[in-house]
Enzyme design. Structure first.
Site, PDB file in Angstrom:
ATOM      1  CG  ASN A  40     -39.229 -33.719 -15.963  1.00  0.00           C
ATOM      2  OD1 ASN A  40     -39.866 -33.888 -14.931  1.00  0.00           O
ATOM      3  ND2 ASN A  40     -38.233 -32.866 -16.062  1.00  0.00           N
TER       4      ASN A  40
ATOM      5  CD  GLN B 273     -39.435 -36.307 -22.255  1.00  0.00           C
ATOM      6  OE1 GLN B 273     -40.559 -36.809 -22.327  1.00  0.00           O
ATOM      7  NE2 GLN B 273     -38.347 -36.958 -22.615  1.00  0.00           N
TER       8      GLN B 273
ATOM      9  CG  HIS C 182     -33.235 -36.270 -20.022  1.00  0.00           C
ATOM     10  ND1 HIS C 182     -34.082 -36.185 -21.106  1.00  0.00           N
ATOM     11  CD2 HIS C 182     -33.554 -35.247 -19.213  1.00  0.00           C
ATOM     12  CE1 HIS C 182     -34.864 -35.132 -20.965  1.00  0.00           C
ATOM     13  NE2 HIS C 182     -34.585 -34.548 -19.817  1.00  0.00           N
TER      14      HIS C 182
ATOM     15  CG  ASP D 140     -29.142 -29.648 -17.129  1.00  0.00           C
ATOM     16  OD1 ASP D 140     -30.104 -30.424 -17.272  1.00  0.00           O
ATOM     17  OD2 ASP D 140     -29.172 -28.447 -17.505  1.00  0.00           O
ATOM     18  CB  ILE D 141     -26.451 -26.784 -20.802  1.00  0.00           C
ATOM     19  CG1 ILE D 141     -25.512 -25.794 -21.460  1.00  0.00           C
ATOM     20  CG2 ILE D 141     -27.905 -26.361 -20.945  1.00  0.00           C
ATOM     21  CD1 ILE D 141     -25.632 -25.735 -22.974  1.00  0.00           C
TER      22      ILE D 141
ATOM     23  CG  HIS E  79     -33.219 -34.035 -14.746  1.00  0.00           C
ATOM     24  ND1 HIS E  79     -32.782 -32.806 -15.183  1.00  0.00           N
ATOM     25  CD2 HIS E  79     -34.247 -34.381 -15.571  1.00  0.00           C
ATOM     26  CE1 HIS E  79     -33.518 -32.418 -16.230  1.00  0.00           C
ATOM     27  NE2 HIS E  79     -34.411 -33.357 -16.479  1.00  0.00           N
TER      28      HIS E  79
HETATM   29  P1  5GP Z   1     -36.356 -31.974 -19.343  1.00  0.00           P
HETATM   30  O1  5GP Z   1     -37.241 -30.803 -19.080  1.00  0.00           O
HETATM   31  O2  5GP Z   1     -36.506 -32.490 -20.746  1.00  0.00           O
HETATM   32  O3  5GP Z   1     -36.509 -33.043 -18.311  1.00  0.00           O
HETATM   33  O4  5GP Z   1     -34.874 -31.453 -19.148  1.00  0.00           O
HETATM   34  C1  5GP Z   1     -34.025 -31.106 -20.198  1.00  0.00           C
HETATM   35  C2  5GP Z   1     -32.710 -30.659 -19.588  1.00  0.00           C
HETATM   36  O5  5GP Z   1     -31.759 -30.612 -20.612  1.00  0.00           O
HETATM   37  C3  5GP Z   1     -32.753 -29.277 -18.945  1.00  0.00           C
HETATM   38  O6  5GP Z   1     -32.353 -29.380 -17.587  1.00  0.00           O
HETATM   39  C4  5GP Z   1     -31.771 -28.461 -19.781  1.00  0.00           C
HETATM   40  O7  5GP Z   1     -31.010 -27.535 -19.016  1.00  0.00           O
HETATM   41  C5  5GP Z   1     -30.885 -29.535 -20.393  1.00  0.00           C
HETATM   42  N1  5GP Z   1     -30.319 -29.183 -21.692  1.00  0.00           N
HETATM   43  C6  5GP Z   1     -30.974 -28.652 -22.758  1.00  0.00           C
HETATM   44  N2  5GP Z   1     -30.136 -28.483 -23.794  1.00  0.00           N
HETATM   45  C7  5GP Z   1     -28.933 -28.942 -23.381  1.00  0.00           C
HETATM   46  C8  5GP Z   1     -27.652 -29.046 -24.024  1.00  0.00           C
HETATM   47  O8  5GP Z   1     -27.457 -28.678 -25.184  1.00  0.00           O
HETATM   48  N3  5GP Z   1     -26.637 -29.566 -23.284  1.00  0.00           N
HETATM   49  C9  5GP Z   1     -26.813 -29.981 -21.986  1.00  0.00           C
HETATM   50  N4  5GP Z   1     -25.755 -30.481 -21.363  1.00  0.00           N
HETATM   51  N5  5GP Z   1     -27.996 -29.903 -21.363  1.00  0.00           N
HETATM   52  C10 5GP Z   1     -29.042 -29.389 -22.047  1.00  0.00           C
END
Ligand code: 5GP
Length: 127
Positions: A97, A104, A110, A35-36, A112
């Site tokens: 999520n 989400q 995805h 994760d970034i 985590h």
């Molecule tokens: P969500 O809220 O959709 O479950 O989580 C999205 C996740 O994607 C977040 O933890 C966010 O830090 C990660 N993320 C968003 N953009 C990027 C990206 O460009 N590269 C990576 N590696 N992670 C990302």
């Protein structure tokens, strides 16, 4: 109602190789990368390569081969990172999520994989 997949989401771009990632594992149907913006010492995202918006979409419509590959990829990633909950690992939390109430951010499924510290309660108390 059908699931609507936006192929311009950031993970679709990563899967097409348009944006770099720090890959942990790649299999026929799955990709895992760091994760970034990590929320724990271990924070890796595991994605199916197919165009699935969220877990329920994947669970309902993915092929058996995709489901097997993805499920095994999650297990492999946990083991590779040392956060599996067996006698040798300290355990982890898996989060997927989904949609508005799940908050989400990226509309491509995805999971985590979070670990490396005690993660506290699953949810904060309701307000
Ligand atoms: P969500 O809220 O959709 O479950 O989580 C999205 C996740 O994607 C977040 O933890 C966010 O830090 C990660 N993320 C968003 N953009 C990027 C990206 O460009 N590269 C990576 N590696 N992670 C990302």
């Amino acid at each position: 109602m059908a699931y609507i997949y936006d192929d311009q989401n950031i993970f679709a771009k990563i899967l097409r190789g348009e944006i770099p990632n720090r890959t942990v594992l790649e299999t026929e149907h799955s990709l895992a990368f760091h994760d970034i913006n990590p929320q724990a010492p271990v924070h890796v995202l595991v994605l199916p390569k197919g165009s699935y918006v969220c877990y329920d979409h994947f669970a309902l419509e993915a092929s058996d081969a995709e489901i097997l590959d993805f499920t095994r990829a999650v297990g492999q990633v946990c083991k590779m990172l040392g956060v599996q909950a067996d006698a040798a690992g300290d355990g982890c939390r898996l989060i997927a999520n989904a949609g508005a109430h799940g908050v989400q951010e990226v509309p491509h499924l995805h999971v985590h994989v979070l670990g490396g510290r005690i993660l506290g309660r699953m949810l904060p108390p309701a307000e």
